[in-house]
Design an enzyme around this catalytic site. Structure first.
Site, PDB file in Angstrom:
ATOM      1  N   TYR A   1       7.935  -4.380 -11.715  1.00 64.02           N
ATOM      2  CA  TYR A   1       8.033  -3.001 -11.225  1.00 64.02           C
ATOM      3  C   TYR A   1       7.905  -2.048 -12.403  1.00 64.02           C
ATOM      4  CZ  TYR A   1       8.779  -2.004  -6.359  1.00 64.02           C
ATOM      5  OH  TYR A   1       8.568  -1.767  -5.028  1.00 64.02           O
TER       6      TYR A   1
ATOM      7  N   GLU B   1       7.536   1.667 -12.054  1.00 61.65           N
ATOM      8  CA  GLU B   1       7.477   3.054 -11.557  1.00 61.65           C
ATOM      9  C   GLU B   1       7.585   4.026 -12.715  1.00 61.65           C
ATOM     10  OE1 GLU B   1      10.699   2.414  -8.947  1.00 61.65           O
ATOM     11  OE2 GLU B   1       9.488   2.735  -7.154  1.00 61.65           O
TER      12      GLU B   1
ATOM     13  N   ASP C   1     -16.057  13.093  -5.653  1.00 62.58           N
ATOM     14  CA  ASP C   1     -15.556  11.806  -5.192  1.00 62.58           C
ATOM     15  C   ASP C   1     -16.679  10.795  -5.382  1.00 62.58           C
ATOM     16  OD1 ASP C   1     -14.287   9.703  -4.088  1.00 62.58           O
ATOM     17  OD2 ASP C   1     -14.251  10.482  -2.043  1.00 62.58           O
TER      18      ASP C   1
ATOM     19  N   THR D   1     -13.173   4.932  -6.678  1.00 61.85           N
ATOM     20  CA  THR D   1     -12.688   3.562  -6.537  1.00 61.85           C
ATOM     21  C   THR D   1     -13.056   2.852  -7.835  1.00 61.85           C
ATOM     22  OG1 THR D   1     -14.801   2.801  -5.713  1.00 61.85           O
ATOM     23  CG2 THR D   1     -13.224   3.531  -4.064  1.00 61.85           C
TER      24      THR D   1
ATOM     25  N   LYS E   1     -16.466  -0.725  -6.709  1.00 54.21           N
ATOM     26  CA  LYS E   1     -17.836  -0.669  -6.188  1.00 54.21           C
ATOM     27  C   LYS E   1     -18.802  -0.855  -7.356  1.00 54.21           C
ATOM     28  CE  LYS E   1     -16.151   1.924  -2.238  1.00 54.21           C
ATOM     29  NZ  LYS E   1     -16.109   3.195  -1.507  1.00 54.21           N
TER      30      LYS E   1
ATOM     31  N   ARG F   1     -10.225  -4.166  -6.828  1.00 53.58           N
ATOM     32  CA  ARG F   1     -10.042  -3.198  -5.750  1.00 53.58           C
ATOM     33  C   ARG F   1      -8.958  -2.200  -6.145  1.00 53.58           C
ATOM     34  NH1 ARG F   1     -12.213  -3.022  -1.142  1.00 53.58           N
ATOM     35  NH2 ARG F   1     -13.413  -4.789  -1.882  1.00 53.58           N
TER      36      ARG F   1
END
Ligand code: PLP
Length: 421
Positions: free
Chosen positions: A53, A55, A200, A227, A230, A236
């Site tokens: 974790y 954060e 974008d 992203t 791609k 991903r």
């Protein structure tokens, strides 16, 4: 041997993974948003970093034990900044859509207006499709192509709508548009109406990183969303880049965490760092350029064989073909038929389509994945020939079988590589 532990422990999942391995090895992937990542990217993505974790951000975490996560995230950020020539990067978004939503909340108040490309003209769902929840919070207005035969955007109408609706943000970006946008015009319209301009670049960020197409930051864009899986050929995930405004970058960081997401997926961030290093390698430029050459080679075949393409062809990695208008086969039928001969692509609405989304007039396909496999113009053109052959001679079982064997041979001759550097 790969997947040894899964094989021993969980046959059902093991068999599904192996099925996918074979599917990817033996079929041709023409979905323009897909790619094959290196083994190094997959190793990072499968690493122990998934246990942690983290954060917060490097140096400012909520929990202890961050000496290695901080290294990994900082590497990803520094490499991203170098790749896209900007001053700030947030590499934590879990995917493209969350990156977009976190950015909207960072920069806008509920009820504000966002201008985006019309979905039926190539825009993305996250730019205001009514099925997305974000449309309950922000007001979306649209721009379109002036001429679907050339792909030119109607910049005059765009300015007119922008003057009337006063958007706070103008989005440049698409998932089914085969041309380059005129970023200077977007920036000028943004300036005139006092809107931030955001690109974008989910589909084409790899082409930008590889300098095969223009970088919106060179035209004064404030933010780029993308992203990472791609054309950029990483795991991903999503990413938000800010050109130079520290104020914007800080708002975005706060919005991603704690505003929108919980803990970052640190194993994926490590995989992003590995992919970005690959994209900084000189061979990535060659890759990006070849994606475009291969798409051109396919375009030439389609034109020669009388298949209508939206915008008349392509200037990037993808083609949108009107198979219903040209060959009398619907997008859905074409997708299914081509799948049966080992070619994977997707049905797609064409501009001003008269058919329905689940069975539209078009198919969308592209060259990022086959270029990763090592295809050049010759093989790409051959695939285009085989596609048109299959669609034209769809009643001929023998013909379809021989096409399928040829596709399998091509795949065998061009195995999915393990490494690119
Ligand atoms: C793919 C894409 C997205 C969404 O990304 P996901 O990772 O599927 O959430 C958003 N915008 C554009 C332009 C895209 O191409």
């Amino acid at each position: 041997m790969q997947y040894e532990a899964i094989k021993r422990q969980d046959t059902e999942v093991y068999e599904a993974i192996m099925g996918e391995e074979i599917r990817e090895a033996e079929g041709l992937e023409l979905i323009p948003s897909e790619n094959y990542v290196s083994r190094a990217v997959r190793e990072a993505n499968g690493s122990v970093l998934t246990n942690k974790y983290s954060e917060g951000y490097a140096g400012r975490r909520y929990y202890g034990g961050q000496e290695f996560t901080d290294v990994v995230e900082t590497l990803a950020i520094e490499r991203a900044k170098k790749l896209f020539n900007c001053q700030f990067a947030n590499v934590q978004p879990h995917a493209g859509a969350p990156a977009n939503v976190a950015t909207y909340f960072a920069l806008l108040e509920p009820g504000d207006t966002i201008m985006g490309m019309d979905l039926s003209h190539g825009g993305h769902l996250t730019h205001g499709h009514p099925v997305t929840y974000i449309t309950k919070i922000f007001n979306f207005v649209r721009y379109k192509m002036k001429d679907v035969e050339t792909g030119e955007i109607d910049y005059d109408a765009m300015l007119e709508v922008a003057k009337k609706e006063r958007p706070k943000v103008i989005m440049a970006g698409f998932s089914a548009y085969p041309r380059e946008l005129d970023y200077a015009k977007f920036a000028a319209i943004g300036k005139e109406v006092g809107a931030l301009v955001i690109a974008d670049m989910g589909h084409i960020s790899g082409l930008i990183a590889g300098k095969a197409v223009k970088n919106p930051f060179d035209f004064g864009f404030d933010v780029i969303l993308t992203t990472t899986h791609k054309t950029l050929r990483g795991p991903r995930g999503g990413m938000i880049l800010t050109r130079e405004s520290e104020e914007i970058a800080k708002k975005i960081d706060k919005s991603v965490f704690p505003g929108f997401q919980g803990g970052p997926i640190m194993n994926t961030i490590a995989a992003k760092a590995v992919a970005f290093e690959e994209a900084l390698h000189p061979s990535f430029k060659t890759y990006a350029a070849q994606i475009l050459k291969n798409a051109k080679a396919m375009e030439e075949v389609l034109r020669a064989r009388g298949v209508r393409m939206i915008t008349g062809g392509t200037s990037n990695h993808l083609i949108l073909a009107d198979v219903f208008g040209s060959l009398g086969v619907t997008g859905h039928e074409a997708e299914t038929l081509l799948d049966s001969v080992g070619i994977t692509l997707n049905k797609n609405m064409i501009a001003d389509d008269t058919r329905k989304p689940m069975d539209p007039s078009g198919i969308r396909f592209g060259t990022p994945a086959i270029t990763t496999r090592g295809f050049k113009e010759v093989q790409s053109a051959r695939v285009a020939e085989l596609m048109v052959d299959a669609l034209e001679q769809r009643a001929d079982k023998n013909k379809l079988e021989s096409i399928h064997s040829e596709i399998k041979e091509l795949c065998k001759a061009f195995p999915v590589p393990e490494s690119f550097v």
